[in-house]
Write a protein that holds these residues in place. Structure first.
Motif, PDB file in Angstrom:
ATOM      1  N   ALA A  12       0.877  -1.177   0.000  1.00 54.07           N
ATOM      2  CA  ALA A  12       0.000   0.000   0.000  1.00 54.07           C
ATOM      3  C   ALA A  12       0.903   1.212   0.000  1.00 54.07           C
ATOM      4  O   ALA A  12       1.668   1.427   0.942  1.00 54.07           O
ATOM      5  N   LEU A  13       0.838   1.986  -1.059  1.00 50.97           N
ATOM      6  CA  LEU A  13       1.740   3.122  -1.235  1.00 50.97           C
ATOM      7  C   LEU A  13       1.002   4.168  -2.057  1.00 50.97           C
ATOM      8  O   LEU A  13       0.135   3.820  -2.872  1.00 50.97           O
ATOM      9  N   PRO A  14       1.310   5.441  -1.879  1.00 48.46           N
ATOM     10  CA  PRO A  14       0.688   6.432  -2.761  1.00 48.46           C
ATOM     11  C   PRO A  14       0.907   6.056  -4.224  1.00 48.46           C
ATOM     12  O   PRO A  14       2.045   5.833  -4.651  1.00 48.46           O
ATOM     13  N   GLY A  15      -0.150   5.927  -4.962  1.00 43.04           N
ATOM     14  CA  GLY A  15      -0.032   5.588  -6.371  1.00 43.04           C
ATOM     15  C   GLY A  15       0.139   4.117  -6.660  1.00 43.04           C
ATOM     16  O   GLY A  15       0.276   3.743  -7.834  1.00 43.04           O
ATOM     17  N   ALA A  16       0.131   3.258  -5.645  1.00 41.38           N
ATOM     18  CA  ALA A  16       0.343   1.826  -5.873  1.00 41.38           C
ATOM     19  C   ALA A  16      -0.394   1.022  -4.806  1.00 41.38           C
ATOM     20  O   ALA A  16       0.064   0.941  -3.669  1.00 41.38           O
ATOM     21  N   SER A  17      -1.523   0.431  -5.206  1.00 42.84           N
ATOM     22  CA  SER A  17      -2.306  -0.376  -4.280  1.00 42.84           C
ATOM     23  C   SER A  17      -2.044  -1.863  -4.420  1.00 42.84           C
ATOM     24  O   SER A  17      -2.617  -2.659  -3.674  1.00 42.84           O
ATOM     25  N   THR A  18      -1.197  -2.260  -5.376  1.00 40.88           N
ATOM     26  CA  THR A  18      -0.827  -3.661  -5.576  1.00 40.88           C
ATOM     27  C   THR A  18       0.645  -3.724  -5.956  1.00 40.88           C
ATOM     28  O   THR A  18       1.235  -2.719  -6.405  1.00 40.88           O
ATOM     29  N   PRO A  19       1.270  -4.898  -5.839  1.00 48.81           N
ATOM     30  CA  PRO A  19       2.662  -5.011  -6.302  1.00 48.81           C
ATOM     31  C   PRO A  19       2.827  -4.661  -7.779  1.00 48.81           C
ATOM     32  O   PRO A  19       3.825  -4.027  -8.156  1.00 48.81           O
ATOM     33  N   ASP A  20       1.890  -5.071  -8.629  1.00 46.54           N
ATOM     34  CA  ASP A  20       2.018  -4.734 -10.055  1.00 46.54           C
ATOM     35  C   ASP A  20       1.992  -3.225 -10.269  1.00 46.54           C
ATOM     36  O   ASP A  20       2.729  -2.687 -11.118  1.00 46.54           O
ATOM     37  N   GLU A  21       1.168  -2.526  -9.510  1.00 49.61           N
ATOM     38  CA  GLU A  21       1.129  -1.068  -9.635  1.00 49.61           C
ATOM     39  C   GLU A  21       2.417  -0.443  -9.099  1.00 49.61           C
ATOM     40  O   GLU A  21       2.866   0.590  -9.611  1.00 49.61           O
ATOM     41  N   LEU A  22       3.013  -1.070  -8.095  1.00 54.05           N
ATOM     42  CA  LEU A  22       4.304  -0.589  -7.612  1.00 54.05           C
ATOM     43  C   LEU A  22       5.352  -0.725  -8.715  1.00 54.05           C
ATOM     44  O   LEU A  22       6.176   0.180  -8.911  1.00 54.05           O
ATOM     45  N   TRP A  23       5.323  -1.834  -9.422  1.00 53.92           N
ATOM     46  CA  TRP A  23       6.278  -2.009 -10.518  1.00 53.92           C
ATOM     47  C   TRP A  23       6.072  -0.938 -11.590  1.00 53.92           C
ATOM     48  O   TRP A  23       7.048  -0.359 -12.097  1.00 53.92           O
ATOM     49  N   LEU A  26       7.605   2.232 -10.357  1.00 54.84           N
ATOM     50  CA  LEU A  26       9.067   2.212 -10.430  1.00 54.84           C
ATOM     51  C   LEU A  26       9.560   2.436 -11.858  1.00 54.84           C
ATOM     52  O   LEU A  26      10.547   3.154 -12.082  1.00 54.84           O
ATOM     53  N   ARG A  27       8.896   1.827 -12.808  1.00 55.52           N
ATOM     54  CA  ARG A  27       9.331   1.977 -14.208  1.00 55.52           C
ATOM     55  C   ARG A  27       9.010   3.360 -14.756  1.00 55.52           C
ATOM     56  O   ARG A  27       9.727   3.873 -15.627  1.00 55.52           O
ATOM     57  N   SER A  28       7.945   3.999 -14.247  1.00 55.87           N
ATOM     58  CA  SER A  28       7.535   5.300 -14.790  1.00 55.87           C
ATOM     59  C   SER A  28       8.478   6.421 -14.372  1.00 55.87           C
ATOM     60  O   SER A  28       8.589   7.433 -15.063  1.00 55.87           O
ATOM     61  N   GLY A  29       9.123   6.260 -13.212  1.00 50.87           N
ATOM     62  CA  GLY A  29       9.964   7.338 -12.698  1.00 50.87           C
ATOM     63  C   GLY A  29       9.192   8.439 -12.003  1.00 50.87           C
ATOM     64  O   GLY A  29       9.777   9.405 -11.508  1.00 50.87           O
ATOM     65  N   ARG A  30       7.872   8.317 -11.930  1.00 48.45           N
ATOM     66  CA  ARG A  30       7.028   9.361 -11.346  1.00 48.45           C
ATOM     67  C   ARG A  30       7.225   9.424  -9.838  1.00 48.45           C
ATOM     68  O   ARG A  30       7.334   8.408  -9.163  1.00 48.45           O
ATOM     69  N   SER A  31       7.237  10.633  -9.273  1.00 52.31           N
ATOM     70  CA  SER A  31       7.321  10.825  -7.834  1.00 52.31           C
ATOM     71  C   SER A  31       5.928  11.010  -7.250  1.00 52.31           C
ATOM     72  O   SER A  31       5.064  11.641  -7.866  1.00 52.31           O
TER      73      SER A  31
END
Length: 770
Positions: A12-23, A26-31
């Motif tokens: 659970a992270l800002p902008g990422a509610s699943t591991p796939d979204e976390l990936w 990470l690839r997008s470079g977005r903060s």
């Protein structure tokens, strides 16, 4: 040897509610870091861009977790009104549900849930404490307070909306209990570990010990963190917060860190069990090393020698050399001094003949404190799956002092391929280093051919070779033991408003520094000094392999005055809404008392955070094993004993100093503790109790007298006599009750079973044979 497999993960992270979204993130470079108008943590209320203004944060850029899309089961619970209270509890449950989606758990399985977490990382706990402290504080100025505390609570509700009507549910052991409720089997061991920023990766150490000793079949490791305004102010006060809106790790342009909210959970099993269950193996933990910085520098200043020691220990346990490591996901939080120390540790531990990639994820999603280590572990697992090392974001160049050109450490600014190969395993290292010098490094690979941990029985005996206490009235060891054998306990309940500072020569600290520490840190040292006076420095032969485990529960006493002072303007504004004429004089007197609290230029966040209790002891006695604070509610010290015994059985340690300590007996603490403190018959008491533990063979080798023998177990028929951990004679030492119960069993003599206070959180007792 057995390999430890990761079979489930959730984030659970800002902008990422699943591991796939976390990936994808990470690839997008977005903060995800911003100072947007949406400010759920309320940083704007304590912000001033002028760094000279006291009790304000000069930066309010952070990563709020405001866009979580909950797991379908959690969403259904929320819609039905059954979701657990508290943000971090909600996030942990979301992550645990994700991890369970791919993890087979049988009815017969013994499970554990270890959480990297601290009461300072919860906005719910901070606001609950603030509201009760103000309500109790105002009420204290009117002997006929009547309804005044309730008037105050209602007035503060709009300013502190996260406090809630039942503050005890936000304490760490309740966060773990409620996150796991109905998801894990009954009698799952639930333990909270606080080593600050390294806490969640430290839970992996606890998991490996439990799996290696056979005391658990499946272990879920978690971590969670809120951003709290008061902590941001304290971090700003010591110059750790970035001076701009960027976090740049290992970078010549770095000015400090920025914090973010988040949570993560991973599920661990032995590899054999994972394969037998048909679970997908996401990665293998091939090695793990821990360390403390020891004496060295100041408690907030990391030491590269301690960090390099954790890395070397991890490589040794994995059976690999630095030359075999492809990539290190570093901890670097963007603070120039700390980043330089970590790069020096990497330089010391790295191989000089082979290239090794080094990256950091914090420039994208900030420093998630207690959750950061596990989020980095998930990052590596995703890179293994996707055969790519994501680039270092927002990176220009390292400072010249790093001497990077003289190393084979490379910081990639574009994504690097990391393909599977038939001839060699892919190996990554994960750094996680906590304030106070609590270090951990994990070696992660895609193959079980690397590393593994020795399987050892977790049921053997552990020897007690020394003990010491520190109590009001300064009773000697003989006096304490005499009272434990008798029916009466004549020790005063607390040290009073002003704690008597120890001898600075013994403390090895100037008085001006000591007076800014929470008293628990000084109390622990005092109990260890009494132990040394009675039994000698039994840890002296193995300072490199002596660990410190501290049971602590509640809120440090020093935390209250600082947080009240930081929030006094907000409190005054909220209390302006108390229009009841009978309450006005008490409100006015209380607000004047807050205005009298002056900022202290020597005050540091290190004096207030609970994890520094253990770190202070490793600094004072130059110890370099693991160090942690354990919270299982009233069973905290008992949980610390269990963790220490497993680390001794796996031979990660040769000596463990296990303590239980409480230094806060204030009325505001009692108000947030819940049962059994809802009854006026039980009051918090102050004291510290320390046990020195080792293996019997180690005691024999070093001619250490064995005072008692301990064995972990769950058999209710062990031992003819029992002592229950928990309140006695109308008082409780909170996190210290478990250590006191073991001492009481030693005083009783013979064979005594120490039972946990709450078997739903700590199922196993301790058999004491004196």
């Amino acid at each position: 040897m057995t390999a430890v497999a990761v079979v489930g993960m959730g984030v659970a992270l800002p902008g990422a509610s699943t591991p796939d979204e976390l990936w994808d993130l990470l690839r997008s470079g977005r903060s995800v870091l911003s100072a947007a108008d949406a400010d759920p943590a309320g940083l704007a209320g304590l912000h001033d861009p002028d760094r000279a203004v006291a009790d304000r944060s000069y930066n309010r850029v952070y990563g709020p977790l405001a866009d979580l899309r909950p797991h379908p089961r959690l969403r259904a619970e929320r819609d039905a009104g059954d979701a657990p209270p508290g943000l971090t509890t909600y996030w942990l449950r979301h992550c645990l549900l994700q991890a369970l989606d791919t993890t087979t758990v049988a009815d017969r399985d013994r499970c554990a849930f270890a959480i990297g977490y601290g009461v300072s990382g919860s906005i719910n706990a901070e606001q609950a404490f603030l509201v009760e402290a103000v309500a109790q504080g105002v009420g204290a100025y009117d002997p006929d307070a009547g309804q005044i505390p309730d008037l105050v609570r209602r007035a503060l509700a709009g300013t502190y909306p996260f406090a809630g009507p039942e503050p005890h549910v936000f304490l760490p052991h309740e966060v773990g209990r409620r996150a796991a409720a109905g998801l894990l089997p009954p009698r799952t061991e639930i333990v909270t570990i606080d080593t600050a920023c390294s806490a969640s990766l430290y839970t992996v150490q606890a998991a490996i010990s439990a799996l290696s000793t056979g005391t658990a079949d499946v272990v879920f490791c978690g971590g969670a963190c809120n951003v709290t305004p008061s902590e941001y102010v304290m971090l700003s006060q010591v110059g750790l917060v970035s001076a701009d809106d960027q976090l740049r790790s290992f970078d010549v342009a770095g000015t400090g860190s920025l914090w973010s909210e988040g949570a993560a959970v991973v599920a661990l099993k032995t590899l054999d069990r994972a394969v037998a269950d048909g679970d997908e193996v996401l990665g293998v933990i091939a090695g793990l090393g821990t360390s403390s910085d020891g004496r060295g520098r100041e408690v907030l200043a990391p030491d590269s020698r301690g960090q390099a020691l954790a890395i070397r220990r991890s490589l040794e346990s994995a059976g690999v050399t630095a030359a075999g490591v492809d990539w290190i996901l570093a901890h670097a939080i963007g603070v120039p001094a700390g980043d330089a120390v970590e790069f020096a540790a990497l330089r010391e531990a790295a191989d000089s003949a082979t290239d090794c990639l080094v990256t950091v994820n914090k420039p994208q999603f900030g420093h998630t404190s207690w959750a950061s280590g596990l989020l980095s572990l998930v990052h590596v697992l995703l890179a293994l799956r996707n055969e790519t090392v994501p680039a270092q974001r927002r990176f220009t160049r390292t400072p010249e002092s790093y001497r990077q050109e003289a190393t084979r450490l490379r910081i990639p600014v574009t994504d690097a391929p990391w393909p599977r190969t038939a001839d060699r395993p892919r190996i990554a290292g994960v750094n996680s280093f906590g304030f106070g010098g609590t270090n951990v490094h994990a070696v992660v690979t895609d193959t079980p051919r690397v590393g593994g941990f020795a399987r050892r029985s977790g049921t053997g005996e552990i020897a007690v070779v020394g003990w010491g206490t520190h109590l009001p009235g300064a009773p000697t060891a003989t006096e304490v033991m005499d009272q434990l054998r008798g029916a009466e306990w004549h020790v005063p309940p607390g040290f009073g408003e002003s704690y008597p500072l120890p001898d600075p020569v013994q403390l090895r600290m100037p008085p001006i520094a000591a007076r800014n520490l929470d008293r628990t840190q000084l109390m622990l040292i005092q109990s260890m000094l009494q132990l040394a006076g009675e039994h000698g420095e039994v840890w002296a032969p193995f300072t490199d392999t002596t660990g410190v485990f501290v049971g602590h529960h509640g809120v440090p006493g020093a935390f209250g005055p600082v947080v009240l002072r930081i929030n006094r303007d907000l409190i005054a504004g909220a209390l302006a809404g108390v229009t009841d004429a009978t309450a006005a004089p008490a409100v006015d007197r209380f607000l004047k008392s807050l205005q009298a609290l002056a900022p202290d230029p020597d005050e540091t966040v290190g004096g207030l955070l609970p994890n520094f209790i253990a770190s202070r002891a490793t600094k004072r006695f130059d110890l370099r094993g693991m160090a942690m604070v354990v919270d299982q509610g009233i069973d905290s010290a008992l949980g610390a004993v269990h963790l220490a015994m497993r680390a001794l059985h796996t031979r990660e340690l040769d000596m463990a100093l296990v303590s239980g300590v409480n230094g806060n007996s204030g009325s505001e603490l009692r108000a947030i503790l819940g049962a059994p403190f809802r009854s006026p018959a039980v009051d918090p008491a102050e004291g510290a109790f320390t046990l020195a533990l080792t293996r019997p063979d180690t005691a024999a080798e070093h001619r250490l007298p064995i005072l008692a023998r301990l064995r972990a177990g769950q058999d209710p028929h062990d031992g003819p006599a029992t002592v229950r951990c928990g309140p006695s004679a109308g008082r409780s030492y909170l996190g210290g009750d478990g250590a006191l119960a073991i001492l009481r069993a030693v005083a009783t003599g013979g064979t005594v079973r120490v039972e946990p206070y709450d078997p739903a959180i700590q199922p196993a007792g301790i058999l004491v044979r004196a």
